[in-house]
Scaffold this active site. Structure first.
Site, PDB file in Angstrom:
ATOM      1  N   TYR A 183       0.723  -1.283   0.028  1.00  0.00           N
ATOM      2  CA  TYR A 183       0.111   0.005   0.102  1.00  0.00           C
ATOM      3  C   TYR A 183       0.912   1.379   0.150  1.00  0.00           C
ATOM      4  CZ  TYR A 183      -3.089   3.519   2.103  1.00  0.00           C
ATOM      5  OH  TYR A 183      -3.941   4.620   2.233  1.00  0.00           O
ATOM      6  N   TYR A 333       3.060  -9.462   7.389  1.00  0.00           N
ATOM      7  CA  TYR A 333       2.712  -7.967   8.210  1.00  0.00           C
ATOM      8  C   TYR A 333       3.928  -7.397   8.530  1.00  0.00           C
ATOM      9  CZ  TYR A 333       0.215  -4.384  10.251  1.00  0.00           C
ATOM     10  OH  TYR A 333      -0.254  -3.122  10.746  1.00  0.00           O
TER      11      TYR A 333
END
Length: 387
Positions: A183, A333
């Site tokens: 992102y 993550y």
């Protein structure tokens, strides 16, 4: 609506037409409200859904009915998009996938949504000589310099190592296998493209880097005003837990530090950008509230207290539990330690400073969410059961 309005330099503000892409979302709905209530501007509201702005579209007797039009379209390969941008004086692009749980589980969708799908918007604005306000993210900064210092280093407390400046701070991401950065990377690349269009082709642009904008209608409560599956951002996650009387999940101990700003304060900043192009063009603006800095654990504790106040319910016996980032978000993550905005540029150019305390913005948001949840439960339980 006030008449005789002037900009920061004392010049009359002329009505303009704004093509707002993503108008049906959290930020878009609040910005549409502000534009309808306090300005003479027209809005071409572009989105796939309009639930959050339906109150601005119906009934047709609303005083601003002739100043807002909803256009239901997906900006992916839709030939109508360029026409709407050409009709407008200014385009505001809010469209994005911006939910952390999606970054490493749907990295392709995340990259396409935040970079590939934004390309035509930049192209059409540049080719047609239209001004662009593009919404980016504070995540483009990635990790702070201080994150790479030893944990006991006194430099970790030096603002030069963690306060994020639009014109000076480096953008530091994790390794490629940590797809959580998909992102931030896509958002940074579209920023660089917009900046290059400005430098080479004269595109008039402003880039907005939001730092955790909070308020009514943000994100979703799973199964109530959003999908049953999925993980919204931290404040909405905690809200969902509080509403369902579940422990708040602290990822990796909740030690990351964040700042939060009230949506209505932030919308005032955006309006200043819209109506002061001479001061906003060519700039990147942090929009946040460094005074509302807390760790995620502290946020959970404060939200628990605020929710008890607005709901009248006592806290559950075990208000928080710790979970690993792998368990909560899945493989790939990673996170940044701090996100504290420097406010020098926006204060100098637009004279903007946020006003709302963290407690007050949480009280407003949780009051809204508690009411919405209660209404949804009441509606669900009042439905007749099929025989």
């Amino acid at each position: 609506m006030a008449s005789g309005r002037v900009d920061l330099d004392g010049k009359p503000i002329k009505p303009i037409t704004i093509c707002m892409i993503g108008a049906g979302g959290f930020i878009g709905s609040h910005l549409c409200e502000k534009l309808m209530a306090d300005t003479p501007h027209k809005v071409l509201a572009v989105d796939v859904y309009n639930d959050k702005i339906k109150h601005l579209l119906e009934p047709s007797s609303l005083p601003w009915a002739d100043r807002i039009q909803f256009h239901r379209l997906n900006i992916k390969n839709d030939s109508r998009l360029e026409g709407l941008i050409r009709m407008a004086d200014l385009t505001i692009n809010l469209a994005a996938i911006c939910t952390p749980a999606d970054y490493n589980t749907r990295p392709l969708d995340t990259i396409y949504s935040n970079f590939i799908d934004a390309l035509p918007v930049v192209k059409y604005c540049s080719e047609n000589g239209k001004r662009l306000i593009h919404f980016s993210t504070c995540e483009v900064y990635g990790k702070t310099i201080g994150a790479f210092l030893p944990k006991d280093s006194p430099l970790r407390q030096d603002p030069n190592y963690y306060v994020l400046k639009e014109d000076a701070s480096p953008c530091i991401f994790g390794p490629i296998e940590k797809q959580r950065w998909s992102y931030a990377c896509a958002k940074q690349l579209i920023e660089r493209l917009i900046y290059a269009e400005g430098a080479e082709n004269g595109l008039e642009f402003t880039i907005v880097r939001p730092f955790n904008w909070i308020g009514p209608r943000m994100d979703f409560i799973p199964g109530i005003d959003g999908p049953s599956e999925g993980v919204p951002r931290v404040l909405a996650c905690f809200s969902n837990n509080l509403l369902r009387r579940e422990p708040l999940k602290l990822v990796d101990g909740g030690q990351s530090q964040r700042t939060f700003v009230y949506i209505r304060d932030a919308i005032e900043a955006v309006l200043l950008m819209i109506e002061n192009p001479a001061r906003a063009n060519g700039h990147i603006f942090n929009v946040g509230n460094p005074n509302n800095e807390v760790t995620v654990r502290q946020l959970a504790e404060m939200m628990t207290q605020v929710y008890s106040k607005v709901s009248g319910e006592s806290s559950i016996e075990t208000p928080t539990i710790d979970v690993s980032s792998k368990e909560f978000y899945g493989e790939g993550y990673d996170d940044s330690d701090k996100r504290i905005p420097d406010m020098t540029i926006i204060n100098r150019q637009l004279g903007w400073n946020p006003q709302t305390s963290l407690w007050d913005l949480l009280e407003s948001t949780l009051t809204y969410q508690h009411r919405t949840y209660a209404e949804a439960i009441k509606k669900a339980t009042s439905k007749p059961v099929a025989s």
